[in-house]
Design an enzyme around this catalytic site. Structure first.
Site, PDB file in Angstrom:
ATOM      1  N   ASP A  38      57.353 -22.246  26.699  1.00 43.77           N
ATOM      2  CA  ASP A  38      56.374 -21.566  25.847  1.00 43.77           C
ATOM      3  C   ASP A  38      56.633 -22.063  24.417  1.00 43.77           C
ATOM      4  OD1 ASP A  38      54.866 -19.288  24.652  1.00 43.77           O
ATOM      5  OD2 ASP A  38      56.874 -18.559  24.156  1.00 43.77           O
ATOM      6  N   ASP A 237      59.414 -16.094  26.216  1.00 45.29           N
ATOM      7  CA  ASP A 237      59.911 -14.864  25.591  1.00 45.29           C
ATOM      8  C   ASP A 237      58.907 -13.718  25.642  1.00 45.29           C
ATOM      9  OD1 ASP A 237      58.086 -16.062  23.788  1.00 45.29           O
ATOM     10  OD2 ASP A 237      58.893 -14.821  22.189  1.00 45.29           O
ATOM     11  N   ASP A 241      54.329 -14.356  29.223  1.00 50.49           N
ATOM     12  CA  ASP A 241      55.059 -15.410  29.939  1.00 50.49           C
ATOM     13  C   ASP A 241      55.628 -14.907  31.263  1.00 50.49           C
ATOM     14  OD1 ASP A 241      54.767 -17.384  27.903  1.00 50.49           O
ATOM     15  OD2 ASP A 241      56.343 -16.394  26.755  1.00 50.49           O
TER      16      ASP A 241
HETATM   17  P1  ADP Z   1      50.477 -18.095  21.767  1.00 52.01           P
HETATM   18  O1  ADP Z   1      51.277 -16.906  22.274  1.00 52.01           O
HETATM   19  O2  ADP Z   1      50.920 -19.375  22.408  1.00 52.01           O
HETATM   20  O3  ADP Z   1      50.444 -18.169  20.273  1.00 52.01           O
HETATM   21  P2  ADP Z   1      47.937 -16.651  22.194  1.00 52.01           P
HETATM   22  O4  ADP Z   1      47.148 -16.730  23.456  1.00 52.01           O
HETATM   23  O5  ADP Z   1      48.629 -15.385  21.882  1.00 52.01           O
HETATM   24  O6  ADP Z   1      48.950 -17.896  22.231  1.00 52.01           O
HETATM   25  O7  ADP Z   1      46.976 -16.992  20.948  1.00 52.01           O
HETATM   26  C1  ADP Z   1      46.121 -18.105  20.994  1.00 52.01           C
HETATM   27  C2  ADP Z   1      45.320 -18.218  19.720  1.00 52.01           C
HETATM   28  O8  ADP Z   1      44.438 -17.093  19.564  1.00 52.01           O
HETATM   29  C3  ADP Z   1      46.140 -18.234  18.457  1.00 52.01           C
HETATM   30  O9  ADP Z   1      46.671 -19.507  18.181  1.00 52.01           O
HETATM   31  C4  ADP Z   1      45.106 -17.781  17.422  1.00 52.01           C
HETATM   32  O10 ADP Z   1      44.260 -18.839  17.067  1.00 52.01           O
HETATM   33  C5  ADP Z   1      44.290 -16.755  18.187  1.00 52.01           C
HETATM   34  N1  ADP Z   1      44.827 -15.407  17.966  1.00 52.01           N
HETATM   35  C6  ADP Z   1      45.522 -14.639  18.845  1.00 52.01           C
HETATM   36  N2  ADP Z   1      45.853 -13.453  18.308  1.00 52.01           N
HETATM   37  C7  ADP Z   1      45.372 -13.446  17.044  1.00 52.01           C
HETATM   38  C8  ADP Z   1      45.375 -12.503  15.960  1.00 52.01           C
HETATM   39  N3  ADP Z   1      45.965 -11.310  16.055  1.00 52.01           N
HETATM   40  N4  ADP Z   1      44.765 -12.868  14.813  1.00 52.01           N
HETATM   41  C9  ADP Z   1      44.162 -14.065  14.691  1.00 52.01           C
HETATM   42  N5  ADP Z   1      44.120 -15.000  15.652  1.00 52.01           N
HETATM   43  C10 ADP Z   1      44.707 -14.703  16.821  1.00 52.01           C
HETATM   44 MG    MG Z   2      56.206 -16.834  22.976  1.00 53.81          MG
END
Ligand code: ADP
Ligand code: MG
Length: 292
Positions: A38, A237, A241
């Site tokens: 991750d 983490d 995941d």
């Molecule tokens: P990771 O855990 O790998 O960062 P996520 O699926 O949680 O992946 O998030 C993917 C994308 O969604 C982020 O890179 C961001 O662009 C958008 N995103 C997620 N949560 C938020 C948030 N709270 N505010 C703004 N953008 C968000």
């Molecule tokens: Mg992570």
């Protein structure tokens, strides 16, 4: 015999900062061909900070941070924490949000002072018909610097971009290089966008980068790696995941991560350092040489 060796293995593992929940994992470790990681909180520290604010003409940073900070108060995401912290640093009094919604893999939406606000990535802007195309170059520039760029829109208008960077753990690059040298393939699975993911992959020497994966999609990516390469370990983490850690032949949790990930994993890297994985592989090989 095997049980004694496994007990010795557990003791030696603990010394190296590896907590073994499932004894079989130590056996499986020596067969691992591929390790998938991750990104946030695993390869990086999981403590992102705001690095850039790019305002549309006429928009004040204070105004931008008021809306961005207020809406992100409702989110648990590390990206959200970074934005809220930045607003607090600038001593902005945050408001109230109603009708808050977190949209997986995209961002957050809600109403602030009766106005509709969005913070998120391109997918979120597209979904809500918000024009951002003239800022595409700016987004690309930030992403190529390994930053995650998010946009803020209010009442259908783009107000600006906020970029966040998450520092890479001190030992990530070295650990990945050592694994590659041992003949183990490394991959990264992340929900972040392709350009940011590629920039971080490059910094740490991971060749196989799988980006823009929705949380539910991580399991499928592990299955795909298993079909291609056989025995696969997954390191993560986060809550999202956990299913992928279960699916992997060896699930490895980061000790500083969520309990849900730790419970789903076979082993835990107590201090969260990726270099402990090298010790685990060596330990596995050494123990099972002795048994045979
Ligand atoms: P990771 O855990 O790998 O960062 P996520 O699926 O949680 O992946 O998030 C993917 C994308 O969604 C982020 O890179 C961001 O662009 C958008 N995103 C997620 N949560 C938020 C948030 N709270 N505010 C703004 N953008 C968000
Ligand atoms: Mg992570």
């Amino acid at each position: 015999g095997t049980p004694t060796a496994l007990m010795v293995g557990s003791g030696m593992g603990a010394e190296k900062g590896i907590l073994i929940r499932n004894g079989e994992a130590i056996q499986t470790f020596k067969e691992v061909t591929t390790i998938a990681f991750d990104k946030t909180g695993t390869i990086t520290k999981g403590k992102p900070e705001v690095t850039d604010l790019v305002m549309i003409d006429g928009v004040e940073e204070k105004e931008f941070l008021y809306y961005a900070g207020t809406i992100e108060k409702g989110s648990e995401h590390p990206l959200a924490h970074a934005i809220v912290e930045k607003a607090k640093d600038e001593e902005i009094n945050l408001g109230e949000v109603i009708d808050f919604n977190a949209i997986v893999g995209m961002g957050v939406v809600g109403k602030i002072d009766g106005e509709e606000v969005f913070v998120g990535n391109r997918k979120l802007m597209k979904k809500n018909n918000i024009a951002y195309e003239s800022y595409e170059e700016e987004l690309i520039r930030l992403e190529e610097e390994a930053k995650t760029a998010m946009m803020l829109a209010k009442e259908g208008q783009l107000l600006g971009i906020v970029a966040v960077a998450d520092p890479i753990k001190e030992d990530s690059a070295q650990a990945i290089a050592a694994l590659e040298n041992m003949g183990i393939k490394t991959a990264m699975i992340t929900g972040d966008n392709k350009r940011t993911a590629a920039a971080i992959g490059k910094k740490v020497g991971i060749s196989h980068v799988i980006a823009e994966v929705l949380p539910d999609g991580k399991v499928e990516e592990v299955i795909r790696l298993q079909e291609k390469y056989g025995t696969v370990a997954m390191v993560g983490d986060g809550i999202n995941d956990a299913p992928a850690l279960k699916q992997a032949n060896v699930g490895i949790a980061i000790g500083t991560g969520t309990d849900i990930a730790i419970e789903a994993a076979d082993v835990t890297l107590v201090r969260g350092e990726l270099s402990a994985i090298i010790s685990a592989v060596k330990l596995s090989k050494a123990i099972f040489r002795k048994i045979r």
